[in-house]
Design an enzyme around this catalytic site. Structure first.
Site, PDB file in Angstrom:
ATOM      1  N   GLU A 157       9.969 -49.333   7.306  1.00  0.00           N
ATOM      2  CA  GLU A 157       8.913 -50.064   6.582  1.00  0.00           C
ATOM      3  C   GLU A 157       8.246 -51.187   7.372  1.00  0.00           C
ATOM      4  O   GLU A 157       7.267 -51.755   6.913  1.00  0.00           O
ATOM      5  CB  GLU A 157       9.456 -50.589   5.249  1.00  0.00           C
ATOM      6  CG  GLU A 157      10.373 -51.765   5.398  1.00  0.00           C
ATOM      7  CD  GLU A 157      10.145 -52.772   4.277  1.00  0.00           C
ATOM      8  OE1 GLU A 157       9.455 -52.458   3.315  1.00  0.00           O
ATOM      9  OE2 GLU A 157      10.657 -53.882   4.409  1.00  0.00           O
ATOM     10  N   ASN A 158       8.775 -51.498   8.581  1.00  0.00           N
ATOM     11  CA  ASN A 158       8.126 -52.523   9.420  1.00  0.00           C
ATOM     12  C   ASN A 158       7.655 -51.934  10.746  1.00  0.00           C
ATOM     13  O   ASN A 158       7.431 -52.659  11.712  1.00  0.00           O
ATOM     14  CB  ASN A 158       9.112 -53.668   9.721  1.00  0.00           C
ATOM     15  CG  ASN A 158       9.596 -54.356   8.475  1.00  0.00           C
ATOM     16  OD1 ASN A 158      10.742 -54.181   8.065  1.00  0.00           O
ATOM     17  ND2 ASN A 158       8.733 -55.112   7.833  1.00  0.00           N
ATOM     18  N   ASP A 172      15.820 -51.262   9.839  1.00  0.00           N
ATOM     19  CA  ASP A 172      14.374 -51.477   9.852  1.00  0.00           C
ATOM     20  C   ASP A 172      13.768 -51.498  11.267  1.00  0.00           C
ATOM     21  O   ASP A 172      14.036 -52.415  12.050  1.00  0.00           O
ATOM     22  CB  ASP A 172      14.040 -52.791   9.143  1.00  0.00           C
ATOM     23  CG  ASP A 172      14.861 -53.002   7.865  1.00  0.00           C
ATOM     24  OD1 ASP A 172      16.027 -52.557   7.812  1.00  0.00           O
ATOM     25  OD2 ASP A 172      14.331 -53.630   6.938  1.00  0.00           O
ATOM     26  N   HIS A 198      17.304 -57.665   8.479  1.00  0.00           N
ATOM     27  CA  HIS A 198      17.114 -57.504   9.930  1.00  0.00           C
ATOM     28  C   HIS A 198      18.245 -58.102  10.749  1.00  0.00           C
ATOM     29  O   HIS A 198      18.108 -58.307  11.951  1.00  0.00           O
ATOM     30  CB  HIS A 198      15.761 -58.092  10.392  1.00  0.00           C
ATOM     31  CG  HIS A 198      14.575 -57.373   9.826  1.00  0.00           C
ATOM     32  ND1 HIS A 198      13.289 -57.547  10.314  1.00  0.00           N
ATOM     33  CD2 HIS A 198      14.474 -56.462   8.828  1.00  0.00           C
ATOM     34  CE1 HIS A 198      12.451 -56.795   9.616  1.00  0.00           C
ATOM     35  NE2 HIS A 198      13.148 -56.128   8.710  1.00  0.00           N
ATOM     36  N   ASN A 258       9.998 -53.160   0.443  1.00  0.00           N
ATOM     37  CA  ASN A 258       8.919 -53.978  -0.128  1.00  0.00           C
ATOM     38  C   ASN A 258       7.581 -53.852   0.602  1.00  0.00           C
ATOM     39  O   ASN A 258       6.533 -54.092   0.025  1.00  0.00           O
ATOM     40  CB  ASN A 258       9.346 -55.452  -0.169  1.00  0.00           C
ATOM     41  CG  ASN A 258       9.843 -55.963   1.167  1.00  0.00           C
ATOM     42  OD1 ASN A 258      10.717 -55.360   1.787  1.00  0.00           O
ATOM     43  ND2 ASN A 258       9.302 -57.069   1.623  1.00  0.00           N
ATOM     44  N   HIS A 259       7.607 -53.469   1.900  1.00  0.00           N
ATOM     45  CA  HIS A 259       6.348 -53.358   2.654  1.00  0.00           C
ATOM     46  C   HIS A 259       5.770 -51.946   2.662  1.00  0.00           C
ATOM     47  O   HIS A 259       4.846 -51.665   3.433  1.00  0.00           O
ATOM     48  CB  HIS A 259       6.557 -53.821   4.104  1.00  0.00           C
ATOM     49  CG  HIS A 259       6.770 -55.299   4.228  1.00  0.00           C
ATOM     50  ND1 HIS A 259       5.811 -56.226   3.861  1.00  0.00           N
ATOM     51  CD2 HIS A 259       7.838 -56.021   4.661  1.00  0.00           C
ATOM     52  CE1 HIS A 259       6.281 -57.449   4.069  1.00  0.00           C
ATOM     53  NE2 HIS A 259       7.508 -57.344   4.546  1.00  0.00           N
ATOM     54  N   HIS A 282      17.600 -51.702  -0.110  1.00  0.00           N
ATOM     55  CA  HIS A 282      16.736 -52.649   0.586  1.00  0.00           C
ATOM     56  C   HIS A 282      16.722 -53.960  -0.189  1.00  0.00           C
ATOM     57  O   HIS A 282      16.133 -54.046  -1.269  1.00  0.00           O
ATOM     58  CB  HIS A 282      15.328 -52.044   0.674  1.00  0.00           C
ATOM     59  CG  HIS A 282      14.490 -52.696   1.712  1.00  0.00           C
ATOM     60  ND1 HIS A 282      14.683 -52.487   3.057  1.00  0.00           N
ATOM     61  CD2 HIS A 282      13.459 -53.573   1.606  1.00  0.00           C
ATOM     62  CE1 HIS A 282      13.800 -53.198   3.736  1.00  0.00           C
ATOM     63  NE2 HIS A 282      13.045 -53.873   2.889  1.00  0.00           N
ATOM     64  N   HIS A 322      16.732 -54.660   5.208  1.00  0.00           N
ATOM     65  CA  HIS A 322      15.759 -55.720   4.881  1.00  0.00           C
ATOM     66  C   HIS A 322      15.999 -57.061   5.561  1.00  0.00           C
ATOM     67  O   HIS A 322      15.046 -57.728   5.917  1.00  0.00           O
ATOM     68  CB  HIS A 322      15.617 -55.932   3.364  1.00  0.00           C
ATOM     69  CG  HIS A 322      14.632 -57.016   2.989  1.00  0.00           C
ATOM     70  ND1 HIS A 322      13.271 -56.853   3.155  1.00  0.00           N
ATOM     71  CD2 HIS A 322      14.807 -58.273   2.473  1.00  0.00           C
ATOM     72  CE1 HIS A 322      12.657 -57.958   2.742  1.00  0.00           C
ATOM     73  NE2 HIS A 322      13.554 -58.834   2.329  1.00  0.00           N
TER      74      HIS A 322
HETATM   75 FE   FE2 Z   1      11.832 -55.382   3.784  1.00  0.00          FE
END
Ligand code: FE2
Length: 278
Positions: free
Chosen positions: A49-50, A18, A191, A78-79, A164, A189
């Site tokens: 996604e981040n 991520d 991190h 999810n983001h 994820h 996810h």
């Molecule tokens: Fe995530």
């Protein structure tokens, strides 16, 4: 003398975890082209996604920057919809995928086969866990349906699965479920990179979590003092925002066999920033 990688029967896949905020993006711009060259990487997948400045979601501009520094495919989680433009952008950008098991109907797709620079076909599947995550369809049912329809070496030369999810047991179970049927199953996810990279019994490379491409002098990429305020329910706490120190790029490099599509070797990869690659 003509010698390409096909003759050596090896394909090298780099997966990066991520990417968090500007710190992650800056480090990719600065380091990725050289990493690809030095490590002789044939295909790059990363979870983006981040990557937006706010630390949630991704934008078209960031996607294009990543592609131009050598990324082949961007996965999410999810983001994925946190930057609203992605709802439209994902429909026209094939190289950006979202979890396959999002509640239907959802824009975009969770699986696609891509052409690597060396002409080989790489399937990339993005899944999301069910425990402590946003509501999505049962990931094990979805994985089973996927494998009924898709086969390594028939539908693609290699298969990369980004799972994820929050919990280690779901990730490990999916790793074993795909063992012998995917080149790599990698978690994202949390991190935090796990120290369990290995090739499973039937030839699938696996690591429970890739870790993030972000600044580790933080709480999972977010400003540490603000994060502490949040945990202490301090009224001065703001919305989470990324820590902007130097990023560590974290992920794995898989050395895959062209004949079988399975992994010969997996190496944990950490570059720069606060984490040391020991
Ligand atoms: Fe995530």
């Amino acid at each position: 003398l003509y010698c390409n990688r096909k003759i050596f029967f090896i394909m090298k896949i780099l997966f990066l975890g991520d990417v968090v905020g500007s710190s992650g993006c800056d480090s990719l711009r600065k380091n990725l082209p050289e990493i690809i060259k030095n490590k002789k990487i044939d295909f790059v997948v990363l979870n983006g996604e981040n990557a937006a400045e706010q630390g949630v979601g991704i934008t078209e501009k960031i996607c294009n920057e990543m592609f131009s520094c050598g990324v082949d495919v961007i996965t999410t989680g999810n983001h994925v919809w946190d930057q609203k433009e992605t709802l439209h952008h994902i429909e026209k950008e094939n190289r950006l995928i979202r979890p396959e098991n999002l509640i239907k109907p959802s824009p975009g797709r969770g699986f696609k086969v891509f052409d690597a620079k060396n002409g080989l076909k790489v399937g990339v599947l993005n899944l999301m866990g069910n425990v402590f995550m946003k509501k999505c369809d049962d990931v094990f049912v979805e994985a089973e349906n996927f494998l009924k329809k898709n086969t390594l070496k028939d539908d693609y030369d290699f298969l990369v699965v980004d799972f994820h999810g929050e919990i280690t047991s779901e990730k490990m179970a999916i790793g074993h479920f795909f063992d012998g049927k995917a080149t790599l199953v990698i978690g994202t996810h949390t991190h935090v990179p796990t120290n369990d990279a290995r090739v499973l019994e039937n030839g699938t490379a696996y690591q429970t979590d890739a870790g993030m491409c972000g600044n580790y002098n933080s709480v999972i990429g977010m400003d540490k003092l603000n994060s502490l305020k949040k945990f202490f329910k301090n009224k001065e706490a703001k919305k989470h925002f990324p820590a902007n120190g130097e990023a560590s790029l974290c992920g794995v490099i898989v050395d895959a066999n062209i004949e079988t599509g399975l992994a010969n070797e997996i190496e944990n990869f950490i570059h720069g920033g606060d984490l040391k690659n020991s």
